[in-house]
Design an enzyme around this catalytic site. Structure first.
Site, PDB file in Angstrom:
ATOM      1  N   VAL A  51       0.725  -1.369   0.038  1.00 19.20           N
ATOM      2  CA  VAL A  51       0.114   0.065  -0.027  1.00 19.20           C
ATOM      3  C   VAL A  51       0.953   1.067   0.215  1.00 19.20           C
ATOM      4  O   VAL A  51       1.876   1.407   1.180  1.00 19.20           O
ATOM      5  CB  VAL A  51      -0.991   0.062   1.143  1.00 19.20           C
ATOM      6  CG1 VAL A  51      -1.816   1.113   1.201  1.00 19.20           C
ATOM      7  CG2 VAL A  51      -2.013  -1.274   1.333  1.00 19.20           C
TER       8      VAL A  51
ATOM      9  N   ASP B 220     -12.491 -11.650   7.054  1.00 17.39           N
ATOM     10  CA  ASP B 220     -11.184 -11.318   7.682  1.00 17.39           C
ATOM     11  C   ASP B 220     -11.477 -10.254   8.712  1.00 17.39           C
ATOM     12  O   ASP B 220     -10.744  -8.982   8.656  1.00 17.39           O
ATOM     13  CB  ASP B 220     -10.168 -10.988   6.516  1.00 17.39           C
ATOM     14  CG  ASP B 220      -8.690 -11.067   7.158  1.00 17.39           C
ATOM     15  OD1 ASP B 220      -8.560 -11.653   8.449  1.00 17.39           O
ATOM     16  OD2 ASP B 220      -7.736 -10.879   6.621  1.00 17.39           O
TER      17      ASP B 220
END
Length: 956
Positions: free
Chosen positions: A681, A796
């Site tokens: 990221v 998740d």
């Protein structure tokens, strides 16, 4: 004939014995059925251990068994909350005299037993709080000759709503709430249940309009259709429910006007029609109901004025109508004739004065009138309201001085008066507010010196008094506020020096004394406040050097600009906070020539030359390293992207002001802010406004990885491309070519909850912030589970996938393994999720439902409450859920609460802990749905006060 006579003479004594002492044939059969049921059930707690064939006790003495009168036949089985597991024991259906069967709050699974419908005497069937699944057997509609109570609340029942239950004409209580029915309309036949006293159908996926036939239920005491998708208007016939005590229609999609006639319901005590789309004015008669105690109509679109009947409501104790467009003043003398305890009219357009009679009964605890147009002074009478615990009057037009007694209310925990035109001084009576947590008085016209009595407020965590006309020094007594986390006195006329003892405030995260007339040196002791996140002392008259101890702080906001600081500025400050020292001409970078030391200049030059040579060497080495790195990156990118793959496509899901190449060209390795299993990221700044974005570049390597990368990409795009919710991270667009996938999200400056909670910056997250994060994340998951069609399971949920914006608002992120659920559980080929967060049934069966996310979210709640990771050395080999459960059982809740926060937040933290424990129940059906989790969390702070369910004894 003589032989027959002799035989009769022999049999007569035996017949007499049978008449006097009948054999317990039925009893023996019933015992056999109970023993068979015991054999079918798992009984880990040994609740049925006394049930034995050779028992010395009679059947009627067995625990949880009730016999009928003087007989030995089983009339009642009360087996609730015994931790029983397994399927429903079929042998129970052979107990022909059974009237009451209670198996609630166990761990029973499988289909609902159809055979029960044939029991001729059954009056009460309670199977709530188990894991029964499948549809309600149609035979229920044609059986049950005398059933009075049917309670199937909170199971896993599915299929269409069982409208055929309306055929059971004897029913007095129909309780089907919190089951996963497919969207179904309410049947018109419900009006045929003339004896019905309680109808509890909350969170049943009901749709369509409320049938007008509901008005035929003249015996109905409790009506709860909340948390469904009901639409249309509330039928006028609801005013015919003359026995009604409680009406719960909140969180639907009801529209139109509130019907007239509710004032005629003489027994109505609790009315909740909040969180709908209701419009128009409030009917004049609504408060004429003589028994009305609680009215919740918040978050609708109501207009007009409050009806005059409100002023005469004799028993009203709880009124919440915030989030509407109500105008005008309160009725005259409102509060004088009722035991008002809770008032929230926030976020409306109300005006006029605050009534002096609000606390006439002496019972008012919470007063919330924020975001209106109230004017005039705070009534002196409210200073005598010793019961107040929470006062929020911000964003109004209040003026004049605050009554002295109002400052010192002994039980008040929050006093929020900001953004008004209040004047006068902060009275020394403030020292009497011993329970005060938050004092928020910024943006007013207060004058004078802050009183020394502030030091008496030992629980105070926030003191925000910016944008006033306060003068004098920073009160020395403020250093005694050991719990203080935020101190903002900016934009006043304070003078004198900053107290050196301020370093004692070890909980302080925000210190803002900017735009005052403070002089003297910056206390070096500030550098010892390691939880400090924001420090602003700009626009003062501070002098001397910048204390080198400030290097110890890790600050997201730092400003010492426009003072009279001088001396040498360490390299650390100059490199890290270049804009933090503007307007201090005496500060120097490298050379600080002194007028009194002729040797200072040559010495400084030598120092400068040495520093320059050292810096040049460092720069040269860094330049070589950077060049090598960039060259390798270029070669790697060139290898990855061939000529035929160089074209990029941008697919937007929101309006964007940048191109695909703006994104691609900004992917600099120096801007990497995170790495995960799915990719890397970057933080990039794009567009004409220089807006920050977070760009996830999915990993790419071998064929298998490429397949997983594409699966992740498709899952994220499919989910986030269609999602619109304030607590779900926003996906602006995706940028792709044949070899690379980029996902462009909104940038969340405070990173992930996990990184912040389990790092040195954990002190930033005080309990109110953690609580806010829990509510926001729960709302995001609730949206995915209940408002998306089909439902979305995240799979998740963990603290690292909850991101925080600049105000620490939380948003759920990372949908790379998300799954849509349409009809029941989905079976996965592999387990997705993170260690410590995975629901046990998911790990064992690979079946995933919304309850799997609920478990994972429960672990996040435990993280927030305990401050510990799901898997951490300090909790040994156990994972967090087991560690918490064991310690709570052995030492109580206090033993697991984060010791850094507990203090005054003990009760709130315990309540949230209990919600977390509900979520991590090992039995999926016992975990609450996310809608219920949101509501429970909101109730912790009284923002959504729990409804008082009227206990109604069944009329058997």
């Amino acid at each position: 004939m003589a032989a027959l006579h002799r035989l009769l003479l022999l049999l007569l004594p035996l017949v007499g014995l049978l008449v006097l002492h009948p054999l317990p044939i039925v009893a023996s059969y019933d015992a056999r059925y109970l023993l068979a049921a015991k054999a079918d059930l798992s009984d880990p707690a040994g609740a049925l251990s006394v049930w034995e064939a050779e028992s010395s006790h009679s059947l009627c003495a067995w625990p949880h068994v009730l016999c009928a009168g003087q007989s030995t036949t089983v009339a009642g089985l009360y087996l609730g909350k015994l931790s029983l597991a397994g399927g429903f024991p079929a042998s129970f259906c052979s107990l022909r005299s059974l009237q009451h069967l209670d198996l609630s709050q166990n761990e029973l699974v499988g289909p609902l037993p159809a055979c029960l419908a044939a029991l001729p005497a059954l009056l009460n069937l309670t199977l709530a709080g188990n894991g029964f699944s499948g549809e309600v057997p149609p035979v229920y509609g044609g059986g049950f000759r005398s059933l009075v109570v049917l309670n199937l609340v909170q199971n896993s029942i599915s299929g269409e709503f069982p409208w055929f239950l309306a055929n059971i004409s004897t029913l007095q209580e129909l309780l089907l709430a919190y089951n996963a029915f497919t969207p179904s309309p309410l049947p018109e036949k419900l009006g045929d249940l003339a004896d019905l006293r309680e109808l509890f159908l909350a969170n049943c996926s009901l749709s369509g309009e409320i049938p007008s036939s509901i008005g035929n239920l003249g015996n109905l005491v409790n009506l709860d259709l909340s948390m469904n998708a009901l639409s249309g208007e509330i039928p006028r016939s609801i005013g015919n429910l003359s026995s009604l005590v409680q009406m719960e229609l909140y969180k639907n999609q009801l529209s139109g006007r509130i019907p007239e006639g509710l004032g005629g319901l003489r027994k109505l005590q609790f009315l909740d029609i909040s969180m709908n789309r209701l419009t128009g004015e409030i009917p004049e008669d609504i408060f004429a109901a003589p028994s009305l105690e609680s009215v919740h109509i918040y978050q609708n679109n109501l207009t007009g004025r409050l009806p005059a009947s409100l002023g005469a409501a004799p028993r009203l104790a709880d009124l919440r109508m915030f989030g509407n467009q109500i105008e005008g003043p309160f009725p005259p003398e409102f509060g004088k004739h009722c035991p008002l305890g809770f008032l929230d009219m926030s976020d409306n357009r109300m005006s006029g004065p605050i009534p002096a009679t609000l606390c006439a009964s002496g019972k008012l605890t919470q007063l919330m009138l924020l975001d209106n147009q109230f004017e005039g002074a705070i009534p002196a009478e409210l200073g005598q309201c010793r019961t107040l615990t929470r006062v929020r009057l911000q964003n109004n037009r209040l003026s004049g001085s605050v009554p002295p007694e109002f400052w010192g209310l002994p039980l008040v925990q929050m006093l929020e008066l900001r953004s008004n035109a209040l004047s006068g001084t902060v009275d020394p009576a403030i020292g009497g507010a011993k329970n005060l947590f938050d004092l928020l008085i910024q943006d007013n016209r207060f004058t004078g010196v802050l009183p020394a009595e502030l030091g008496n407020l030992s629980l105070l965590r926030k003191l925000l008094a910016s944008d006033n006309n306060l003068s004098g020094p920073v009160p020395p007594s403020v250093v005694e506020l050991s719990e203080l986390s935020q101190l903002d006195l900016s934009n006043n006329s304070l003078s004198g020096e900053i107290p050196r003892e301020i370093g004692q405030l070890k909980q302080l995260t925000v210190l803002n004394l900017s735009h005052n007339h403070l002089a003297g040196m910056i206390p070096p002791e500030i550098g010892e406040i390691h939880r400090m996140n924001s420090l602003d002392l700009s626009e003062n008259e501070l002098s001397g050097e910048v204390p080198v101890q400030l290097q110890n702080l890790v600050l997201s906001a730092f400003n010492l600009s426009y003072n009279k600081l001088n001396g040498h500025l360490p390299l650390f400050f100059s490199a890290t906070y270049q804009q933090s020292f503007l307007g201090n001409p005496g500060l120097c970078h490298g050379i600080c020539a002194g007028n009194d030391d002729p040797g200072a200049i040559p010495a400084a030059r030598v120092h400068l030359i040495v520093s320059l040579l050292a810096a040049s060497a460092v720069v040269l080495l860094m330049g070589l390293a950077w060049f090598t790195y960039k060259y390798r990156s270029y070669k790697k990118r060139a290898a990855e992207i061939s000529a035929d793959e160089s074209s990029w496509d941008l697919t937007s899901f929101h309006k964007v002001e940048f191109s695909e190449m703006d994104i691609v060209n900004s992917l600099d390795e120096n801007n990497v802010i995170g790495k995960g299993a799915a990719g890397k990221v970057y933080k990039v700044v794009v567009g004409p406004s220089g807006e920050a974005m977070a760009v996830k570049k999915l990993w790419s390597s071998d064929v298998e990885s490429k397949k997983k990368r594409n699966d992740t990409f498709e899952a994220e795009v499919a989910t986030l491309g269609n999602v619109r919710h304030k607590n779900i991270v926003k996906l602006f667009c995706c940028v792709t070519n044949s070899s690379c996938r980029l996902l462009v999200y909104e940038y969340m400056p405070n990173g992930s909850l996990g990184d912040l909670l389990h790092s040195a910056k954990a002190g930033i997250l005080d309990w109110p912030t953690r609580y806010k994060i829990a509510v926001h994340a729960a709302e995001g998951l609730s949206y995915l589970h209940h408002d998306c069609v089909p439902s979305v399971v995240h799979r998740d949920v963990k603290s690292n996938n909850i991101l925080l914006n600049a105000e620490f608002g939380a948003k759920v992120a990372d949908f790379g393994v998300a799954k849509t659920i349409e009809n029941g559980p989905a079976t996965m080929s592999v387990i997705a999720g993170s260690c410590g967060y995975i629901a046990p049934e998911y790990a064992y069966t690979l079946h995933v439902t919304e309850k799997s996310d609920v478990y994972s979210f429960g672990v996040v709640i435990l993280e927030l409450v305990t401050g510990k990771r799901p898997m951490a050395p300090e909790i040994g080999e156990k994972h967090l859920v087991v560690w918490v459960c064991d310690n709570v059982d052995q030492h109580g809740a206090q033993s697991v609460l984060d010791h850094r926060l507990v203090g005054q937040f003990h009760d709130e933290m315990c309540k949230v802990l209990n919600i977390g424990l509900l979520c991590v129940n090992t039995v999926p059906s016992k975990r609450p749905p996310m809608r219920a989790v949101v509501k429970m969390l909101q109730e912790v702070r009284g923002e959504n006060k729990p409804k008082v369910k009227k206990e109604v004894a069944p009329a058997l």
